[in-house]
Scaffold this motif. Structure first.
Motif, PDB file in Angstrom:
ATOM      1  N   GLU A 439       0.834  -1.196   0.000  1.00 20.54           N
ATOM      2  CA  GLU A 439       0.000   0.000   0.000  1.00 20.54           C
ATOM      3  C   GLU A 439       0.871   1.249   0.000  1.00 20.54           C
ATOM      4  O   GLU A 439       1.865   1.339   0.718  1.00 20.54           O
ATOM      5  CB  GLU A 439      -0.928   0.010   1.218  1.00 20.54           C
ATOM      6  CG  GLU A 439      -2.008  -1.055   1.183  1.00 20.54           C
ATOM      7  CD  GLU A 439      -2.952  -0.949   2.362  1.00 20.54           C
ATOM      8  OE1 GLU A 439      -2.673  -0.108   3.248  1.00 20.54           O
ATOM      9  OE2 GLU A 439      -3.944  -1.682   2.408  1.00 20.54           O
ATOM     10  N   HIS A 440       0.487   2.209  -0.828  1.00 21.55           N
ATOM     11  CA  HIS A 440       1.213   3.465  -0.965  1.00 21.55           C
ATOM     12  C   HIS A 440       0.293   4.593  -0.511  1.00 21.55           C
ATOM     13  O   HIS A 440      -0.824   4.740  -1.018  1.00 21.55           O
ATOM     14  CB  HIS A 440       1.640   3.671  -2.419  1.00 21.55           C
ATOM     15  CG  HIS A 440       2.692   4.728  -2.587  1.00 21.55           C
ATOM     16  ND1 HIS A 440       2.449   6.057  -2.354  1.00 21.55           N
ATOM     17  CD2 HIS A 440       3.990   4.644  -2.960  1.00 21.55           C
ATOM     18  CE1 HIS A 440       3.549   6.751  -2.582  1.00 21.55           C
ATOM     19  NE2 HIS A 440       4.494   5.925  -2.946  1.00 21.55           N
ATOM     20  N   ASP A 441       0.756   5.399   0.430  1.00 16.17           N
ATOM     21  CA  ASP A 441      -0.101   6.429   1.008  1.00 16.17           C
ATOM     22  C   ASP A 441      -0.468   7.503  -0.009  1.00 16.17           C
ATOM     23  O   ASP A 441      -1.451   8.220   0.171  1.00 16.17           O
ATOM     24  CB  ASP A 441       0.601   7.079   2.208  1.00 16.17           C
ATOM     25  CG  ASP A 441      -0.352   7.922   3.039  1.00 16.17           C
ATOM     26  OD1 ASP A 441      -1.348   7.379   3.535  1.00 16.17           O
ATOM     27  OD2 ASP A 441      -0.106   9.141   3.161  1.00 16.17           O
ATOM     28  N   ARG A 444      -4.754   7.041  -3.831  1.00 14.03           N
ATOM     29  CA  ARG A 444      -6.101   7.050  -3.265  1.00 14.03           C
ATOM     30  C   ARG A 444      -7.117   6.960  -4.400  1.00 14.03           C
ATOM     31  O   ARG A 444      -7.033   7.697  -5.378  1.00 14.03           O
ATOM     32  CB  ARG A 444      -6.356   8.335  -2.473  1.00 14.03           C
ATOM     33  CG  ARG A 444      -5.379   8.565  -1.339  1.00 14.03           C
ATOM     34  CD  ARG A 444      -5.683   7.700  -0.142  1.00 14.03           C
ATOM     35  NE  ARG A 444      -4.661   7.857   0.905  1.00 14.03           N
ATOM     36  CZ  ARG A 444      -4.785   7.387   2.126  1.00 14.03           C
ATOM     37  NH1 ARG A 444      -5.891   6.741   2.476  1.00 14.03           N
ATOM     38  NH2 ARG A 444      -3.808   7.548   3.012  1.00 14.03           N
ATOM     39  N   ARG A 451      -8.789   4.861   1.944  1.00 11.64           N
ATOM     40  CA  ARG A 451      -8.006   3.628   1.852  1.00 11.64           C
ATOM     41  C   ARG A 451      -6.848   3.819   0.887  1.00 11.64           C
ATOM     42  O   ARG A 451      -7.034   4.258  -0.246  1.00 11.64           O
ATOM     43  CB  ARG A 451      -8.886   2.473   1.378  1.00 11.64           C
ATOM     44  CG  ARG A 451      -8.139   1.149   1.295  1.00 11.64           C
ATOM     45  CD  ARG A 451      -9.069   0.039   0.844  1.00 11.64           C
ATOM     46  NE  ARG A 451      -8.375  -1.232   0.774  1.00 11.64           N
ATOM     47  CZ  ARG A 451      -7.691  -1.649  -0.279  1.00 11.64           C
ATOM     48  NH1 ARG A 451      -7.608  -0.872  -1.352  1.00 11.64           N
ATOM     49  NH2 ARG A 451      -7.093  -2.820  -0.267  1.00 11.64           N
ATOM     50  N   ALA A 452      -5.640   3.527   1.357  1.00 12.09           N
ATOM     51  CA  ALA A 452      -4.465   3.581   0.493  1.00 12.09           C
ATOM     52  C   ALA A 452      -4.419   2.344  -0.391  1.00 12.09           C
ATOM     53  O   ALA A 452      -4.698   1.232   0.063  1.00 12.09           O
ATOM     54  CB  ALA A 452      -3.190   3.682   1.339  1.00 12.09           C
TER      55      ALA A 452
END
Length: 705
Positions: A439-441, A444, A451-452
């Protein structure tokens, strides 16, 4: 104005003439102005009260109570309660109340006159509580104090001039400032303050701008574009791709036990944060490597035999079945996106601004946008990705070196156990199983902003909206991506940098002009494999009209071991010419064979061993062609090399000078004047074709950022 009735006004001129005018037209006229009007009341800056010292704020609030008591008879201004006798408006005049307040304040220890009370009342009516503040506390303060403006200007100039220099002490800065003041105003005319005051002045001028930081930080701040910064918004895969290279913080083992740090080049898709392609080489990435990176981006990544089935695209969140119906190459592919770039952002390194790379991008319909020289934030996404690769992957690899020598452990070179090919294989596996599913912040989904998403999830979401168009590449496309040289085909064949290439397929074209406007023949070469070149020849029986013919070096049977262009340049620098051109080429071939054999036997200098080790590494990449395109190399097909080259820069990539003066063709690459990082035109490589109508020059545009 004589009269006002309804929506009309009657105006009388100086000569007595009367005119009637609508009020709306009068107010809309540009020359309309209300004379002798009362000043428009302004809202007092009550928020600034919180910034004042507590004692000053309490004094102003106390004066507000006193002023209200003088005017209304009650300290709070409320109607409740009876006023004190000395402040009763019914029995005491305003002047008497002012005298009583002055007497009361003086008796309390604050010497005050009736005039002062009257002045505070006027301020309160005009500005509210803010008018009662002691404005000595609101005077703007500067960190420079009362420093001489000439000294301040000299310090600023010395600090700006030292941004690109090595760091020094404040004592050196004081000496330089003193010299500058003496040159501008004369010896001793402008004295410098004491050392303590001077140091405080320097910190006040430099700290906020980072001019006293390390050399790297100063260069970064000087290259940073002027704010405000506009965030990059990318909504489609491939809309913006960033490419860059970095030296990996880990040692790898080459042949003969040579240990060194390799160089990693990646292509990052900004919209999905996917690492579309990654190439690991010994130090010194070439423009041909960057061009091959383009090809890898648009080709599905194959599953390796040792990889688990969980890494297959079929088992991922990617809409595999739907994509497979569009692109059959995805069958058996790994879970890594296939992205066709539209715009590529690169730095001004010679690898990425070389003519061969730009020509390769142009042939694939890709726009190249160089970033400003030395400006890392312009390609911050890929720079941050390098940092993530270091923390998530490299630091767990045997032979990890740390970011600099201060972080390096003891005997780190002895910890290196992975060969370059093995580490490259580990990196490719980590990209699929570690990076693409993490997951990459910064990712989106518009419908799920909390939720990333992972790069694969983001690609699956965007490809459903933007679509997917496969770009098939084959053997001819790979040859097209190689660096180009244009020259004649002579009786002896083709001579490039004291290497002669000849074959019977050239017989019909020796001494002939090509159909091109310049009459020269198009020749493509691979700096990683100088043993052969490819010539574009007309195919009379072929409907396409052209064919690629491989032409080998005439001494390829004498030198059986693989070598690179840098290996050849090393030999050329060490072997002096003592005969004619033909004999000198034979001497160079013998010296090259002896070098490779001597290094293979464990003899020779360390430099010779490194040259030979990298050359042998270059010869082990033939399987990559089948990995990329799902087929084995055809007869005469170029071999994709996996790693080689020795030098740390692109400057040595091409010294391909035509020994016969009649066979040379060169073109100057367009570059902005005065640029310190201007692109280097590779000798013999034609400049990319430019359209007739140019929207903008990307190199010139990068300097304006």
């Amino acid at each position: 104005m004589a009269a006002l009735a309804g929506g009309q006004v009657q105006l009388v001129a100086e000569d007595g003439e009367v005119a009637a005018l609508l009020l709306s037209l009068l107010f809309a006229d540009a020359g309309f102005e209300v004379l002798d009007a009362a000043e428009v009341p302004r809202v007092p800056p009550l928020g600034l009260l919180e910034s004042l010292p507590e004692a000053v704020r309490e004094r102003a609030l106390a004066w507000e109570r006193h002023v209200r008591e003088v005017e209304t008879g009650r300290p709070g201004g409320d109607a409740a309660g009876a006023p004190r006798a000395e402040y009763d408006p019914g029995t005491r005049t305003l002047a008497q109340r002012e005298e009583a307040k002055a007497t009361e304040l003086s008796a309390a220890g604050m010497r005050t006159s009736a005039v002062t009370v009257r002045r505070m009342r006027a301020r309160y009516r005009r500005e509210g509580v803010w008018g009662l503040v002691d404005h000595r506390a609101t005077r703007p303060r500067t960190a420079l104090g009362r420093a001489d403006e000439r000294v301040v200007a000299a310090v600023q100039e010395v600090l700006e001039a030292g941004q690109e220099r090595s760091g020094g002490t404040l004592g050196r800065l004081r000496v330089y400032t003193e010299r500058l003041l003496a040159e501008r105003h004369g010896e001793g005319v402008v004295p410098l303050p004491s050392s303590a005051t001077f140091n405080r002045l320097v910190r006040a001028l430099a700290d906020g701008r980072g001019l006293l930081g390390g050399a790297r930080q100063r260069r970064w701040r000087s290259a940073r574009p002027a704010p405000p910064f506009v965030p990059t918004t990318v909504m489609a895969p491939g809309e913006l791709v960033m490419m860059d290279s970095t030296v990996l913080d880990a040692f790898v083992v080459l042949d003969d036990g040579v240990v060194e740090r390799p160089e990693l080049t990646i292509a990052l898709d900004v919209a999905t944060r996917s690492i579309c392609a990654a190439v690991l080489r010994p130090k010194g990435t070439r423009s041909v490597d960057a061009a091959l990176l383009l090809a890898q981006m648009m080709v599905p990544a194959p599953m390796r035999p040792t990889w688990p089935e969980a890494l297959a695209m079929e088992a991922s969140v990617v809409p595999y079945e739907r994509l497979l119906s569009v692109d059959a190459r995805l069958e058996g592919a790994a879970a890594r996106p296939v992205i066709t770039p539209q715009t590529i952002v690169v730095d001004q390194g010679n690898v990425f601004v070389s003519s061969s790379f730009i020509a390769a991008c142009e042939s694939l319909g890709v726009s190249v946008q160089p970033a400003p020289p030395g400006n890392g934030p312009a390609k911050g996404h890929v720079e941050r990705t390098f940092s993530s690769i270091k923390t998530l992957f490299v630091q767990h690899v045997a032979g990890y070196t740390g970011a600099h020598t201060g972080e390096r452990g003891q005997d780190t070179e002895d910890e290196a156990v992975w060969t370059l090919a093995q580490l490259a294989e580990l990196l490719q596996e980590w990209i699929v199983c570690g990076w693409q599913v993490r997951e990459h912040d910064g990712l989106r989904h518009p419908m799920m902003p909390r939720r990333a998403l992972s790069p694969n999830e983001m690609w699956a979401a965007l490809v459903a909206v933007c679509g997917y168009v496969p770009v098939p590449l084959g053997r001819e496309d790979y040859i097209e991506l190689m660096p180009v040289k244009r020259q004649k085909i002579n009786d002896y064949g083709i001579r490039i940098d004291y290497r002669t290439y000849d074959h019977k397929v050239l017989n019909l074209y020796r001494g002939e002009r090509s159909s091109a406007a310049d009459g020269l023949w198009e020749i493509h070469y691979d700096p990683h494999d100088p043993g052969q070149v490819w010539v574009r020849l007309p195919a009379r029986d072929c409907p396409q009209g052209d064919r690629w013919e491989p032409v080998s070096w005439i001494h390829h049977t004498l030198v059986n071991a693989p070598f690179t262009d840098f290996t050849w340049q090393h030999i050329r620098r060490t072997v002096a010419r003592r005969a004619d051109r033909v004999q000198h080429e034979h001497d160079l071939a013998l010296a090259l064979r002896e070098l490779l054999e001597r290094a293979a036997a464990g003899h020779g200098t360390r430099r010779e061993k490194v040259v030979a080790a990298r050359a042998r590494t270059a010869g082990n990449g033939g399987e990559v062609w089948g990995i990329l395109y799902g087929q084995q190399p055809e007869a005469g097909a170029p071999e994709l090399v996996d790693e080689n080259v020795f030098d740390d820069s692109e400057d040595d990539e091409e010294t391909l000078t035509e020994d016969d003066a009649s066979g040379i063709w060169s073109a100057e690459h367009a570059q902005p004047s005065g640029s310190s990082s201007a692109p280097v035109q590779e000798a013999g490589v034609p400049a990319p074709r430019r359209p007739q109508v140019t929207v903008y020059d990307p190199f010139e545009e990068s300097l304006r950022w």
